[in-house]
Every structure is written in structure tokens, then in C-alpha cells.
Design a protein around this motif. Structure first.
Motif, mmCIF file in Angstrom:
data_model
loop_
_atom_site.group_PDB
_atom_site.id
_atom_site.type_symbol
_atom_site.label_atom_id
_atom_site.label_comp_id
_atom_site.label_asym_id
_atom_site.label_seq_id
_atom_site.Cartn_x
_atom_site.Cartn_y
_atom_site.Cartn_z
ATOM 1 N N SER A 56 46.775 44.686 36.602
ATOM 2 C CA SER A 56 48.175 44.291 36.597
ATOM 3 C C SER A 56 49.057 45.348 35.934
ATOM 4 O O SER A 56 50.139 45.671 36.429
ATOM 5 N N ALA A 57 48.592 45.899 34.841
ATOM 6 C CA ALA A 57 49.372 46.915 34.127
ATOM 7 C C ALA A 57 49.536 48.185 34.958
ATOM 8 O O ALA A 57 50.617 48.794 34.962
ATOM 9 N N THR A 58 48.503 48.574 35.663
ATOM 10 C CA THR A 58 48.619 49.795 36.462
ATOM 11 C C THR A 58 49.515 49.598 37.679
ATOM 12 O O THR A 58 50.242 50.516 38.055
ATOM 13 N N THR A 59 49.511 48.399 38.254
ATOM 14 C CA THR A 59 50.436 48.160 39.362
ATOM 15 C C THR A 59 51.874 48.142 38.857
ATOM 16 O O THR A 59 52.775 48.651 39.525
ATOM 17 N N LEU A 60 52.089 47.584 37.680
ATOM 18 C CA LEU A 60 53.426 47.588 37.090
ATOM 19 C C LEU A 60 53.898 49.018 36.818
ATOM 20 O O LEU A 60 55.025 49.386 37.160
ATOM 21 N N LEU A 61 53.035 49.820 36.228
ATOM 22 C CA LEU A 61 53.381 51.219 35.934
ATOM 23 C C LEU A 61 53.697 51.989 37.208
ATOM 24 O O LEU A 61 54.666 52.754 37.267
ATOM 25 N N SER A 62 52.912 51.771 38.237
ATOM 26 C CA SER A 62 53.151 52.439 39.515
ATOM 27 C C SER A 62 54.497 52.047 40.103
ATOM 28 O O SER A 62 55.235 52.895 40.616
ATOM 29 N N GLY A 63 54.845 50.781 40.023
ATOM 30 C CA GLY A 63 56.130 50.319 40.531
ATOM 31 C C GLY A 63 57.301 50.880 39.753
ATOM 32 O O GLY A 63 58.330 51.241 40.325
ATOM 33 N N ILE A 64 57.152 50.991 38.441
ATOM 34 C CA ILE A 64 58.214 51.571 37.613
ATOM 35 C C ILE A 64 58.410 53.041 37.942
ATOM 36 O O ILE A 64 59.540 53.513 38.084
ATOM 37 N N ILE A 81 48.885 56.969 40.538
ATOM 38 C CA ILE A 81 48.722 56.040 39.422
ATOM 39 C C ILE A 81 48.091 54.740 39.908
ATOM 40 O O ILE A 81 47.182 54.199 39.274
ATOM 41 N N LEU A 82 48.539 54.265 41.056
ATOM 42 C CA LEU A 82 48.007 53.026 41.614
ATOM 43 C C LEU A 82 46.521 53.162 41.953
ATOM 44 O O LEU A 82 45.709 52.307 41.585
ATOM 45 N N VAL A 83 46.163 54.237 42.621
ATOM 46 C CA VAL A 83 44.765 54.431 43.027
ATOM 47 C C VAL A 83 43.859 54.614 41.813
ATOM 48 O O VAL A 83 42.781 53.999 41.725
ATOM 49 N N ILE A 84 44.289 55.436 40.857
ATOM 50 C CA ILE A 84 43.481 55.649 39.652
ATOM 51 C C ILE A 84 43.357 54.353 38.861
ATOM 52 O O ILE A 84 42.277 54.007 38.365
ATOM 53 N N GLY A 85 44.460 53.610 38.750
ATOM 54 C CA GLY A 85 44.426 52.341 38.026
ATOM 55 C C GLY A 85 43.525 51.310 38.668
ATOM 56 O O GLY A 85 42.817 50.575 37.982
ATOM 57 N N ILE A 86 43.545 51.250 39.990
ATOM 58 C CA ILE A 86 42.647 50.323 40.689
ATOM 59 C C ILE A 86 41.194 50.721 40.439
ATOM 60 O O ILE A 86 40.337 49.863 40.220
ATOM 61 N N GLY A 87 40.926 52.008 40.454
ATOM 62 C CA GLY A 87 39.568 52.477 40.153
ATOM 63 C C GLY A 87 39.125 52.090 38.755
ATOM 64 O O GLY A 87 37.995 51.621 38.544
ATOM 65 N N ILE A 88 40.020 52.266 37.778
ATOM 66 C CA ILE A 88 39.696 51.895 36.396
ATOM 67 C C ILE A 88 39.505 50.379 36.284
ATOM 68 O O ILE A 88 38.566 49.910 35.630
ATOM 69 N N GLY A 89 40.380 49.610 36.932
ATOM 70 C CA GLY A 89 40.260 48.152 36.897
ATOM 71 C C GLY A 89 38.971 47.652 37.515
ATOM 72 O O GLY A 89 38.310 46.767 36.963
ATOM 73 N N ILE A 90 38.596 48.227 38.636
ATOM 74 C CA ILE A 90 37.335 47.843 39.273
ATOM 75 C C ILE A 90 36.152 48.237 38.387
ATOM 76 O O ILE A 90 35.167 47.505 38.282
ATOM 77 N N GLY A 91 36.268 49.385 37.727
ATOM 78 C CA GLY A 91 35.228 49.797 36.785
ATOM 79 C C GLY A 91 35.101 48.814 35.624
ATOM 80 O O GLY A 91 33.987 48.490 35.190
#
Length: 105
Positions: A56-64, A81-91
Motif C-alpha cells: 500500500s505504501a509503495t502504491t501511494l508513493l508511486s501515485g504521489i 517505484i511501483l514495480v520495485i515496491g511490488i517486488g519488495i511487498g511480494i518478498g
């Protein structure tokens, strides 16, 4: 980029709601197959909820970031940012599964 930001902010709201529900201990939103070996559902829910909050935080950051400018470079940065954040979240989710369910599946 406004359309991208609206979509990403909508996803952020949904992820935050689901993360809060799971964090509170309601693990019914997680498929039962992924909970077969979990003994402490409350701690599992908290850890899984935190992982959803990372998404959620990475999607928010990407949108900002996407709202900063309409240039191509900002668009690339927002998507990165979105792709890296999704990777970290899935990890993070995989780490929670490995710790509490004794394996990813």
C-alpha cells in the motif's frame, strides 16, 4: 498521469483496507490453503497485514510521484517505484509465508 494516480490511489485505499482487516486478525481473506500449517493466526495476520501495508505504501508513493510532473522521466520513475515496491511487498509476503506456514505454498 492523473489517470494513473487515480487508479493507483484507488488500489492504495483497497490495499490499506485489506491490510487493516488482515492485521486485526481476520485471516479469512487469505486462502485457507496458505494457512494449513499456521499455528498462531493472530501473529500471522499481523505479519501478513504489515506486508500488505508495504504494498500500500509503495502504491501511494508511486501515485504521489506521478503527480509531480507530466514528463516522461517522472512517469518512468513512478512506474519503477511501483514495480520495485511490488517486488519488495511480494518478498515480504513470501517471508511471512515461509516463517508461519513453513513454506511459501
Amino acid at each position: 498521469m492523473l489517470t494513473f494516480s487515480i487508479i493507483v490511489f484507488s488500489v492504495t485505499v483497497l490495499l490499506t483496507i485489506f491490510g487493516a482487516i488482515i492485521y486485526s486478525g481476520n485471516t479469512k481473506l487469505i486462502h485457507s490453503y496458505h494457512q494449513t500449517k499456521v499455528t498462531d493466526k493472530k501473529e500471522y495476520g499481523k505479519a501478513f497485514g504489515k506486508s500488505v501495508f508495504v504494498l500500500s505504501a509503495t502504491t501511494l508513493l508511486s501515485g504521489i510521484v506521478a503527480l509531480l510532473d507530466d514528463s516522461d522521466m517522472i512517469a518512468i520513475i513512478a512506474v519503477a517505484i511501483l514495480v520495485i515496491g511490488i517486488g519488495i511487498g511480494i518478498g515480504c509476503i513470501a517471508a511471512v509465508q515461509k516463517k508461519y506456514n513453513k513454506g511459501i505454498f
